[in-house]
Write a protein that holds these residues in place. Structure first.
Motif, PDB file in Angstrom:
ATOM      1  N   GLU A   1       2.928  13.550 -10.273  1.00  0.00           N
ATOM      2  CA  GLU A   1       3.805  14.717 -10.214  1.00  0.00           C
ATOM      3  C   GLU A   1       4.722  14.817 -11.435  1.00  0.00           C
ATOM      4  O   GLU A   1       4.957  15.910 -11.948  1.00  0.00           O
ATOM      5  N   ARG A   2       5.217  13.680 -11.908  1.00  0.00           N
ATOM      6  CA  ARG A   2       6.193  13.715 -13.005  1.00  0.00           C
ATOM      7  C   ARG A   2       5.529  13.753 -14.388  1.00  0.00           C
ATOM      8  O   ARG A   2       6.021  14.420 -15.308  1.00  0.00           O
ATOM      9  N   TYR A   3       4.406  13.027 -14.549  1.00  0.00           N
ATOM     10  CA  TYR A   3       3.811  12.892 -15.878  1.00  0.00           C
ATOM     11  C   TYR A   3       2.394  13.477 -15.984  1.00  0.00           C
ATOM     12  O   TYR A   3       1.907  13.683 -17.084  1.00  0.00           O
TER      13      TYR A   3
ATOM     14  N   ALA B   1       0.830  -1.197   0.000  1.00  0.00           N
ATOM     15  CA  ALA B   1       0.000   0.000   0.000  1.00  0.00           C
ATOM     16  C   ALA B   1       0.867   1.251   0.000  1.00  0.00           C
ATOM     17  O   ALA B   1       0.569   2.231  -0.700  1.00  0.00           O
ATOM     18  N   THR B   2       1.949   1.234   0.759  1.00  0.00           N
ATOM     19  CA  THR B   2       2.866   2.370   0.787  1.00  0.00           C
ATOM     20  C   THR B   2       3.509   2.562  -0.581  1.00  0.00           C
ATOM     21  O   THR B   2       3.636   3.692  -1.078  1.00  0.00           O
ATOM     22  N   GLN B   3       3.915   1.467  -1.194  1.00  0.00           N
ATOM     23  CA  GLN B   3       4.545   1.547  -2.516  1.00  0.00           C
ATOM     24  C   GLN B   3       3.558   2.074  -3.568  1.00  0.00           C
ATOM     25  O   GLN B   3       3.934   2.865  -4.444  1.00  0.00           O
ATOM     26  N   ILE B   4       2.311   1.620  -3.494  1.00  0.00           N
ATOM     27  CA  ILE B   4       1.301   2.065  -4.454  1.00  0.00           C
ATOM     28  C   ILE B   4       1.043   3.561  -4.293  1.00  0.00           C
ATOM     29  O   ILE B   4       0.958   4.301  -5.285  1.00  0.00           O
ATOM     30  N   LYS B   5       0.920   4.010  -3.041  1.00  0.00           N
ATOM     31  CA  LYS B   5       0.687   5.433  -2.802  1.00  0.00           C
ATOM     32  C   LYS B   5       1.845   6.267  -3.335  1.00  0.00           C
ATOM     33  O   LYS B   5       1.629   7.291  -4.003  1.00  0.00           O
ATOM     34  N   TRP B   6       3.078   5.810  -3.068  1.00  0.00           N
ATOM     35  CA  TRP B   6       4.234   6.561  -3.569  1.00  0.00           C
ATOM     36  C   TRP B   6       4.263   6.555  -5.098  1.00  0.00           C
ATOM     37  O   TRP B   6       4.502   7.585  -5.730  1.00  0.00           O
ATOM     38  N   GLY B   7       4.021   5.394  -5.698  1.00  0.00           N
ATOM     39  CA  GLY B   7       4.050   5.296  -7.156  1.00  0.00           C
ATOM     40  C   GLY B   7       3.002   6.180  -7.813  1.00  0.00           C
ATOM     41  O   GLY B   7       3.264   6.821  -8.843  1.00  0.00           O
ATOM     42  N   LEU B   8       1.800   6.218  -7.236  1.00  0.00           N
ATOM     43  CA  LEU B   8       0.746   7.061  -7.785  1.00  0.00           C
ATOM     44  C   LEU B   8       1.139   8.533  -7.715  1.00  0.00           C
ATOM     45  O   LEU B   8       0.966   9.282  -8.689  1.00  0.00           O
ATOM     46  N   ASN B   9       1.681   8.942  -6.570  1.00  0.00           N
ATOM     47  CA  ASN B   9       2.120  10.338  -6.431  1.00  0.00           C
ATOM     48  C   ASN B   9       3.229  10.669  -7.426  1.00  0.00           C
ATOM     49  O   ASN B   9       3.240  11.754  -8.025  1.00  0.00           O
ATOM     50  N   TYR B  10       4.150   9.731  -7.607  1.00  0.00           N
ATOM     51  CA  TYR B  10       5.259   9.955  -8.539  1.00  0.00           C
ATOM     52  C   TYR B  10       4.739  10.136  -9.977  1.00  0.00           C
ATOM     53  O   TYR B  10       5.161  11.050 -10.701  1.00  0.00           O
ATOM     54  N   MET B  11       3.821   9.282 -10.392  1.00  0.00           N
ATOM     55  CA  MET B  11       3.277   9.378 -11.751  1.00  0.00           C
ATOM     56  C   MET B  11       2.496  10.677 -11.954  1.00  0.00           C
ATOM     57  O   MET B  11       2.572  11.309 -13.018  1.00  0.00           O
TER      58      MET B  11
ATOM     59  N   SER C   1      -0.395  11.917 -14.724  1.00  0.00           N
ATOM     60  CA  SER C   1      -1.323  10.849 -14.353  1.00  0.00           C
ATOM     61  C   SER C   1      -0.674   9.507 -14.694  1.00  0.00           C
ATOM     62  O   SER C   1       0.285   9.451 -15.478  1.00  0.00           O
ATOM     63  N   PRO C   2      -1.201   8.407 -14.155  1.00  0.00           N
ATOM     64  CA  PRO C   2      -0.692   7.092 -14.547  1.00  0.00           C
ATOM     65  C   PRO C   2      -0.829   6.820 -16.044  1.00  0.00           C
ATOM     66  O   PRO C   2       0.046   6.189 -16.645  1.00  0.00           O
ATOM     67  N   CYS C   3      -1.902   7.292 -16.669  1.00  0.00           N
ATOM     68  CA  CYS C   3      -2.068   7.053 -18.107  1.00  0.00           C
ATOM     69  C   CYS C   3      -1.034   7.835 -18.917  1.00  0.00           C
ATOM     70  O   CYS C   3      -0.534   7.345 -19.939  1.00  0.00           O
ATOM     71  N   ASP C   4      -0.695   9.035 -18.473  1.00  0.00           N
ATOM     72  CA  ASP C   4       0.370   9.783 -19.145  1.00  0.00           C
ATOM     73  C   ASP C   4       1.712   9.079 -18.944  1.00  0.00           C
ATOM     74  O   ASP C   4       2.548   9.038 -19.855  1.00  0.00           O
ATOM     75  N   ALA C   5       1.903   8.530 -17.756  1.00  0.00           N
ATOM     76  CA  ALA C   5       3.138   7.783 -17.484  1.00  0.00           C
ATOM     77  C   ALA C   5       3.214   6.536 -18.355  1.00  0.00           C
ATOM     78  O   ALA C   5       4.284   6.177 -18.867  1.00  0.00           O
ATOM     79  N   TRP C   6       2.082   5.864 -18.562  1.00  0.00           N
ATOM     80  CA  TRP C   6       2.047   4.659 -19.398  1.00  0.00           C
ATOM     81  C   TRP C   6       2.333   4.998 -20.859  1.00  0.00           C
ATOM     82  O   TRP C   6       3.024   4.253 -21.556  1.00  0.00           O
ATOM     83  N   THR C   7       1.826   6.132 -21.327  1.00  0.00           N
ATOM     84  CA  THR C   7       2.121   6.576 -22.700  1.00  0.00           C
ATOM     85  C   THR C   7       3.623   6.794 -22.861  1.00  0.00           C
ATOM     86  O   THR C   7       4.222   6.387 -23.867  1.00  0.00           O
ATOM     87  N   PHE C   8       4.253   7.418 -21.867  1.00  0.00           N
ATOM     88  CA  PHE C   8       5.701   7.632 -21.912  1.00  0.00           C
ATOM     89  C   PHE C   8       6.434   6.290 -21.873  1.00  0.00           C
ATOM     90  O   PHE C   8       7.413   6.079 -22.598  1.00  0.00           O
TER      91      PHE C   8
END
Length: 247
Positions: free
Chosen positions: A229-231, A217-227, A233-240
């Motif tokens: 902030e950097r991209y 759960a901690t890893q998922i929360k961090w990963g979601l925040n990272y995607m 959204s997760p879908c924008d991160a997946w496109t990259f």
């Protein structure tokens, strides 16, 4: 068979009827010269006129029988070939249909198992939260999801569905599939990247919780925040990720 009959087989043809008519005409003339002319060609070959009427009939009957037999054999051969081809096509269709049905059933079974595992993980998480609330305990510091001693892939995916927005889950899942195959303890032997989203270094995830090594759960929360902030959204991160093979 007489010598005349043998010669008749050699010269029998489509003109047999005409020749027979010629023979009948010669018989009426009664002249020996006419018979000789009708019975001999310019090259001296023997014609059907040399053969008695009974022999001529037998020759024609034999010829017609041979033609009929040949046509029957050809028809039987064609029918067998047609039947064999139809059977081959049907067998191929049946085989394809069986494969498709087997794949459909397999996919249904996998989907049913996946959904059941998700339901079980959600029930377990809810039961754990309820037990902690009754005991006056608290959930994990980072996600609000009760921590367990170990997690199956289905457990981790169920937790991710609680944290990641529904419209972004598929993209988030695609990235995790490629990065760690949903193994929250995955370690890249080359870089040392760690966890579901392969954070590098893994300690970066401590910003989401001190239990980042063992709590998906901690890893998922961090990963979601990272995607986010950097991209964006997760879908924008997946496109990259699709364009570059990493994110």
């Amino acid at each position: 068979m007489s010598g005349n009959l043998v010669r008749g087989f050699a010269v029998a043809s489509a003109t047999a009827v005409t020749t027979v008519g010629a023979v009948a005409g010669v018989g009426q003339s009664g002249t020996g010269q006419a018979v000789a002319d009708a019975g001999t060609t310019a090259s001296g070959s023997t014609l059907l006129a040399d053969i008695p009427m009974e022999g001529q009939a037998r020759i024609q009957t034999a010829s017609l029988n041979q033609q009929a037999d040949a046509q029957s054999v050809a028809a039987d051969t064609s029918a067998r070939q047609t039947a064999a081809e139809a059977a081959r096509v049907q067998a191929a269709k049946d085989a394809i249909a069986k494969q498709q049905e087997a794949r459909r059933k397999e996919a249904q079974q996998k989907e049913a198992k996946r959904k059941e595992a998700e339901r079980k993980a959600l029930r377990d998480a809810e039961d754990g939260q309820e037990e902690q609330q009754q005991a006056g305990g608290s959930s994990t510091e980072s996600s609000g999801v009760t921590q367990q001693s170990s997690y199956s892939v289905a457990d981790v995916q169920a937790i991710a569905r609680q944290i990641v927005p529904g419209g972004q889950f598929t993209c988030f899942s695609n990235i995790v599939d490629h990065e760690s195959d949903w193994n929250y303890k995955a370690v890249n032997p080359s870089s040392g990247a760690y966890g579901l989203v392969q954070a590098y270094p893994g300690s970066k995830m401590s910003s989401a919780g001190a239990d980042w090594r063992t709590n998906p759960a901690t890893q998922i929360k961090w990963g979601l925040n990272y995607m986010n902030e950097r991209y964006g959204s997760p879908c924008d991160a997946w496109t990259f990720w699709q364009a570059n093979g990493s994110y």
